[in-house]
Design a protein around this motif. Structure first.
Motif, short mmCIF file in Angstrom:
data_model
loop_
_atom_site.label_atom_id
_atom_site.label_comp_id
_atom_site.label_asym_id
_atom_site.label_seq_id
_atom_site.Cartn_x
_atom_site.Cartn_y
_atom_site.Cartn_z
N LEU A 127 21.24 4.39 7.47
CA LEU A 127 20.33 3.39 8.03
C LEU A 127 19.00 3.39 7.29
O LEU A 127 18.45 4.44 6.97
CB LEU A 127 20.06 3.70 9.51
CG LEU A 127 21.26 3.62 10.45
CD1 LEU A 127 20.92 4.23 11.79
CD2 LEU A 127 21.68 2.17 10.61
N ARG A 128 18.53 2.20 7.04
CA ARG A 128 17.23 2.08 6.40
C ARG A 128 16.59 0.78 6.88
O ARG A 128 17.20 -0.27 6.76
CB ARG A 128 17.40 2.03 4.88
CG ARG A 128 16.26 2.65 4.17
CD ARG A 128 16.65 2.98 2.74
NE ARG A 128 15.46 3.43 2.05
CZ ARG A 128 14.78 2.68 1.22
NH1 ARG A 128 15.15 1.44 0.96
NH2 ARG A 128 13.69 3.14 0.62
N GLY B 28 16.34 -0.23 9.76
CA GLY B 28 17.14 -0.81 10.83
C GLY B 28 18.41 -1.47 10.34
O GLY B 28 19.18 -2.01 11.11
N MET C 27 20.00 10.30 6.76
CA MET C 27 18.69 9.69 6.48
C MET C 27 18.27 9.92 5.05
O MET C 27 17.75 9.04 4.36
CB MET C 27 17.64 10.33 7.37
CG MET C 27 17.58 9.73 8.72
SD MET C 27 16.22 10.47 9.60
CE MET C 27 14.90 10.27 8.45
N ARG D 199 13.93 9.12 12.18
CA ARG D 199 15.37 9.28 12.45
C ARG D 199 15.74 8.61 13.77
O ARG D 199 16.69 7.84 13.85
CB ARG D 199 15.70 10.77 12.46
CG ARG D 199 16.84 11.20 13.35
CD ARG D 199 18.13 11.31 12.57
NE ARG D 199 19.03 12.27 13.16
CZ ARG D 199 19.89 12.03 14.15
NH1 ARG D 199 19.92 10.82 14.70
NH2 ARG D 199 20.67 12.96 14.59
N GLN E 230 13.97 6.41 15.33
CA GLN E 230 13.63 4.99 15.23
C GLN E 230 14.74 4.20 14.55
O GLN E 230 15.11 3.11 14.99
CB GLN E 230 12.33 4.86 14.44
CG GLN E 230 11.86 3.42 14.31
CD GLN E 230 10.61 3.33 13.46
OE1 GLN E 230 10.36 4.18 12.61
NE2 GLN E 230 9.83 2.29 13.68
N GLU E 231 15.30 4.76 13.47
CA GLU E 231 16.35 4.05 12.75
C GLU E 231 17.57 3.81 13.65
O GLU E 231 18.18 2.76 13.62
CB GLU E 231 16.79 4.82 11.51
CG GLU E 231 15.78 4.82 10.37
CD GLU E 231 15.56 3.45 9.76
OE1 GLU E 231 16.16 2.46 10.20
OE2 GLU E 231 14.75 3.36 8.82
N ARG F 193 16.72 1.05 15.97
CA ARG F 193 16.70 -0.25 15.30
C ARG F 193 18.10 -0.80 15.11
O ARG F 193 18.36 -1.97 15.29
CB ARG F 193 16.05 -0.11 13.93
CG ARG F 193 14.57 0.00 14.00
CD ARG F 193 14.03 0.12 12.60
NE ARG F 193 12.60 -0.10 12.57
CZ ARG F 193 11.89 -0.12 11.47
NH1 ARG F 193 12.48 0.06 10.31
NH2 ARG F 193 10.61 -0.34 11.51
N ASP G 267 10.11 0.77 19.01
CA ASP G 267 10.01 0.69 17.55
C ASP G 267 8.54 0.67 17.15
O ASP G 267 8.10 1.39 16.25
CB ASP G 267 10.72 -0.59 17.09
CG ASP G 267 10.87 -0.65 15.59
OD1 ASP G 267 11.45 0.29 15.03
OD2 ASP G 267 10.37 -1.61 14.98
#
Ligand code: PEP
Ligand code: MG
Length: 752
Positions: free
Chosen positions: A124-125, A127, A156, A282, A284-285, A288, A307
């Motif tokens: 994930l990047r 979101g 990550m 981490r 947060q992704e 998202r 977020d």
């Protein structure tokens, strides 16, 4: 080889991958070495890295254990096979027996048939899922949850490395040409300024902890405390005039900052070996990725608040370096963002803010509610705008017609400036008109009212000189709250609504929920045809407790004042009778308890279902008023879904068929001595309003910004000849009579 989950495995994985990332220079070698390390630590025979190319393909980019020839050859579509499933769902897939899963897609070139167990986690990047990391084993092995968790953590870092493998994208941002985009008006207004690209998050340099989890957790706690203080100061300082849901939105946001689940997940991630910043990112992704898949706008908003808080926390962790650098903010900033939280908007100095342009956004988005309170034009649904616009680009925002011009060029800019001046002049004229009568040249009076959804909208009633609130959509406040408001909550809300309308009549419409208007705290089954489904009065008659509570709150709020109540989506007279009986029972109940009741009560119905048009004589005997809801009525009339862009604009509302239909409604109501209003959005268009008045409507309810233009039109119109002309159009074979009506206005000096 080791086989352990939890913080130990996670820390070891992070450490090994970080070493490789720091020491191996060649990109391919780096990914190869990373897969080897991960396979080893996890005790897996295979570790593969798939990188997403374009929107839909996943390319096997590095592997330890599968056939080397498959690298850069094997691709899977998003959604195809287990790897595609991980990419599509943005969630881990953990299977002891992969081939048994319905999604298993065998690729002979990989030699995968030898393996039984499979774990895939998304890379994930920002979101987005940019790839997939997998491990596989020969033996059927059930990976424990904390092992999968460790893989997600290391994913990550892998995502950062894999991102370097992305082919250069077709960078439309390079394009210096002017671009016109169409979006949705979320708060009307026009603006001209320089694009400012909203950077939600600071880049995080150091994802991995230096080996002192306790120290990192202390940093998180400190940053949190600082963030809470700063938020309190910010909200305190924000000069948000009046009152309304924006306050509630900000309070809810503030409460989220204390959310225990969120904080404990961050602490857990720190224990897994991430730095404080890395842990925030981490979690947060993951949020998202979930957010992107949620269709429910309310939950998306809530996740969006988290977020926003994550970005804020990363800034506080960065200390001085993280202070929002808004110095370079242009003096006439048009802020461009994918989406934004309500508090982020308050980070911008109001005096420099001209407009807000969002790729996403909706009327009930929290940032939009706050923007309305600050009177900032907002457009949403602007696809790809953050890729198309570049910082410093000139941007013209036409938030009346839902258009944005990026790099418009000197000529267009000049024209736009001119249009803005004209608009300001017209606004000044409308302001003068505010206290003048809404009366035509030949003395026909028309009652002009506003439609409202939030308390902040009601405050416009006096500002624009409207006679009252013709439609207060009570479901909107329900939609921006986090739980079903009880009778007391509702009573407070309705009482404030009545206060804010300062003695002018305000028509409460009972809940129009169901179908596509979802309440997060009350999940309904999906329906094939939500607009025609279990919604509005149908639903509340079936769940009378809800209707009783709402009416009770309204009756109490209006004690000693006038109460106007209107029921939505009535399809037959008996439904109205049942609803009115509930209202009467509530009034009786209050009276019997010795409480004050409303000074007078008016119960009316929306006319939104064609069948009701053919029951008007009977209905008009028992209703106090009627209001035509053309948004719904005409979607059923044309059988064209108003929410489906493919058909929504297919039929012109100014067509002979519609005119004939409305003429029939007006004529049926004549003689019944019952007010018949019109509150569908079309009444806000000046040409449409002229036509409706020509047909005989004498009460319109429109968006606040339309009151001035409609009044200006009316004051320059002679209604008697207009009525003759409009009636002469009924029955023509034309598909639209818009041009004819426009020509009539021009010929008669009616300002449109
Ligand atoms: C309508 O249908 O015209 C109307 C005013 O109701 P809503 O837009 O809220 O469905
Ligand atoms: Mg409706």
């Amino acid at each position: 080889m080791m086989q352990a989950g939890g913080p130990d495995a996670s820390r070891l994985l992070l450490q090994r991958v970080r070493e490789v990332a720091a020491t191996v220079v060649d990109k391919q070698d780096r990914l190869d070495a990373i897969s080897t390390e991960i396979a080893e630590v996890m005790g897996a025979e295979v570790c593969s890295i798939y990188v997403r190319h374009g929107d839909s393909r996943l390319l096997l980019t590095a592997t330890r254990g599968l056939n080397a020839q498959a690298v850069h050859n094997t691709t899977l579509a998003v959604g195809e096979g287990l790897v595609g499933l991980v990419a599509e769902s943005a969630r881990p897939v953990n299977l002891p027996e992969a081939a048994a899963h319905e999604n298993f897609a065998y690729r002979p070139e990989t030699g995968e048939e030898a393996f039984h167990s499979f774990v895939g986690v998304p890379l994930l990047r920002g979101g987005l899922v940019i790839g997939v990391l997998t491990v596989q084993n020969v033996r059927p092995r059930a990976y424990a949850r904390d092992e999968v968790d460790a893989l997600q953590t290391v994913a990550m870092l892998v995502a950062e490395v894999a991102a370097a493998h992305e082919p250069p994208s077709d960078d439309i941002g390079e394009d210096p040409r002017p671009v016109r985009l169409e979006g949705r008006v979320l708060n009307a207004g026009v603006a001209l300024g320089a694009a400012y690209m909203h950077e939600a998050r600071l880049p995080v340099q150091n994802m991995v902890s230096g080996g002192d989890p306790a120290g990192e957790i202390a940093r998180v706690d400190e940053a949190l405390e600082e963030m809470h203080r700063a938020l309190d100061d910010r909200f305190h300082a924000a000069d948000l005039a009046g009152e309304g849901e924006h306050r509630e939105v900000l309070q809810a946001y503030r409460m989220f900052a204390e959310d225990r689940g969120w904080l404990s997940r961050i602490r857990e991630a720190v224990r897994g070996g991430l730095s404080a910043e890395g842990a925030v990112v981490r979690i947060q992704e993951q949020m998202r990725a979930r957010m992107r898949q949620l269709r429910d706008p309310f939950f998306r908003e809530r996740l969006h608040d988290l977020d926003d808080l994550s970005n804020r926390l990363v800034q506080h962790l960065a200390g001085e370096a993280g202070r929002m650098q808004k110095d370079e903010l242009p003096a006439d900033a048009v802020v461009v963002a994918r989406n934004m939280g309500p508090a982020e908007l308050l980070d911008y100095p109001r005096e420099r803010l001209r407009a807000l342009l969002l790729e996403e956004g909706s009327h009930t988005a929290h940032v939009v509610i706050v923007a309305r309170a600050l009177d900032i034009p907002v457009l949403g649904d602007l696809k790809d705008i953050s890729a198309i616009a570049e910082a410093g680009d000139r941007v013209a925002v036409d938030g009346e017609n839902g258009q944005v011009f990026i790099r418009p060029g000197a000529q267009v800019e000049q024209n736009f400036l001119h249009a803005m001046q004209m608009r300001d002049e017209r606004r000044a004229q409308f302001a003068v008109l505010r206290d003048k009568a809404a009366r035509s040249i030949d003395g026909v009076e028309v009652s002009l009212n506003i439609n409202a959804g939030l308390l902040i909208d009601i405050q416009q009633v006096a500002a624009v000189g409207a006679e009252g609130v013709g439609l207060y959509r009570t479901e909107i406040p329900f939609m921006v709250r986090s739980r079903f408001p009880d009778v007391e909550d509702q009573q407070r809300l309705y009482s404030r609504a009545l206060d804010l309308s300062e003695g002018r009549p305000l028509v409460f419409r009972t809940l129009d929920i169901g179908g596509d208007k979802v309440l997060p705290y009350w999940r309904l089954a999906e329906e094939e045809n939500p607009a025609m489904g279990w919604r509005a009065l149908r639903l509340t008659l079936d769940r009378p407790q809800m209707l009783r509570q709402q009416l009770r709150a309204m009756v109490r709020a209006a004690a000693g004042r006038d109460l106007h109540v209107m029921f939505p989506m009535v399809a037959e007279v008996s439904e109205f009778e049942r609803a009115k009986a509930v209202l009467n029972a509530e009034i009786e109940r209050e009276r019997n308890r010795g409480r004050d009741v409303p000074a007078s009560v008016f119960a009316g119905t929306m006319l939104e279902v064609p069948a009701l048009v053919w029951q008007l004589p009977a209905l008009l005997q028992i209703t106090d008023f009627i209001s035509v809801g053309s948004n719904d009525l005409l979607q059923f009339f044309f059988a064209a879904d108003r929410a489906n862009p493919r058909v929504a604009a297919r039929y012109d509302l100014l067509s002979p068929a519609v005119l004939a239909f409305f003429a029939h409604i007006v004529d049926s109501a004549e003689g019944a001595n019952r007010p018949i209003a019109f509150c569908g959005e079309m009444a806000g268009g000046v040409l449409e309003a002229m036509t409706l008045i020509g047909l005989g409507f004498r009460k319109l309810s429109v968006a606040p910004a339309s009151v001035g233009p409609v009044k200006a039109m009316l004051r320059s119109t002679e209604v008697a000849p207009l009525a003759d002309y409009v009636r002469s159009l009924v029955g023509l074979p034309d598909r639209t009579v818009r041009d004819k009506l426009r020509a009539y206005a021009l010929d008669h000096d009616i300002p449109l």
